[in-house]
Design a protein around this motif. Sequence first.
Motif, short mmCIF file in Angstrom:
data_model
loop_
_atom_site.label_atom_id
_atom_site.label_comp_id
_atom_site.label_asym_id
_atom_site.label_seq_id
_atom_site.Cartn_x
_atom_site.Cartn_y
_atom_site.Cartn_z
N VAL A 87 0.84 -1.20 0.00
CA VAL A 87 0.00 0.00 0.00
C VAL A 87 0.88 1.25 0.00
O VAL A 87 0.61 2.20 -0.73
CB VAL A 87 -0.97 -0.02 1.21
CG1 VAL A 87 -1.61 1.33 1.43
CG2 VAL A 87 -2.03 -1.09 1.02
N LEU A 88 1.92 1.24 0.79
CA LEU A 88 2.82 2.39 0.88
C LEU A 88 3.50 2.66 -0.46
O LEU A 88 3.52 3.79 -0.95
CB LEU A 88 3.86 2.15 1.97
CG LEU A 88 4.76 3.32 2.33
CD1 LEU A 88 3.94 4.49 2.85
CD2 LEU A 88 5.77 2.88 3.37
N SER A 89 4.02 1.62 -1.08
CA SER A 89 4.72 1.82 -2.36
C SER A 89 3.75 2.24 -3.47
O SER A 89 4.08 3.11 -4.28
CB SER A 89 5.50 0.58 -2.76
OG SER A 89 4.65 -0.49 -3.06
N LEU A 90 2.56 1.66 -3.50
CA LEU A 90 1.58 2.02 -4.53
C LEU A 90 1.09 3.46 -4.33
O LEU A 90 0.92 4.19 -5.30
CB LEU A 90 0.40 1.04 -4.53
CG LEU A 90 -0.61 1.21 -5.66
CD1 LEU A 90 0.04 1.19 -7.04
CD2 LEU A 90 -1.68 0.11 -5.56
N SER A 91 0.90 3.88 -3.10
CA SER A 91 0.46 5.27 -2.87
C SER A 91 1.54 6.26 -3.29
O SER A 91 1.24 7.30 -3.87
CB SER A 91 0.07 5.48 -1.40
OG SER A 91 1.20 5.44 -0.56
N LYS A 92 2.80 5.93 -3.04
CA LYS A 92 3.89 6.81 -3.48
C LYS A 92 3.97 6.84 -5.00
O LYS A 92 4.18 7.90 -5.60
CB LYS A 92 5.22 6.33 -2.90
CG LYS A 92 5.38 6.64 -1.43
CD LYS A 92 6.70 6.17 -0.89
CE LYS A 92 6.80 6.48 0.60
NZ LYS A 92 8.07 6.01 1.16
#
Length: 131
Positions: A32-37
């Motif tokens: 989730v963190l990488s996709l949001s970035k």
Amino acid sequence: KLLTMKMLLSLIALLSAALLANAAPPTCYSRVLSLSKEITESFKELQTSKAVDSCVETLPRLYLDIHNYCVLAKLRDFVAYPRCERVLEVSELKEKARSLYTIMISYCRRDLVFLTDDCGALENPVLPPIE
């Protein structure tokens, strides 16, 4: 014989490194963190691109903080925004946003912790200085 032993040790070291690199699968949180970035960066690139349709200027702001509960509403609003359907980059960005929303409400529902519900922080984020 010494050369064979060195090659064998090198092979073992290489295989060990490969196993260590793949030992920890990505967690829901890290995905989730990488996709949001990735989405936030793509949106910034879209905003500065000269080749994109003028409707991009009217898109809702897309700064994502996955620790802010309001990010779910932000993602829904962005995906549902009725304009720019014919701009390929916007359609791709909407698809990524839809994927992030689905991951957050379905697959990672129990793994995520929201630290705030400050919707204004997603509209006017305080960004760290660029180094």
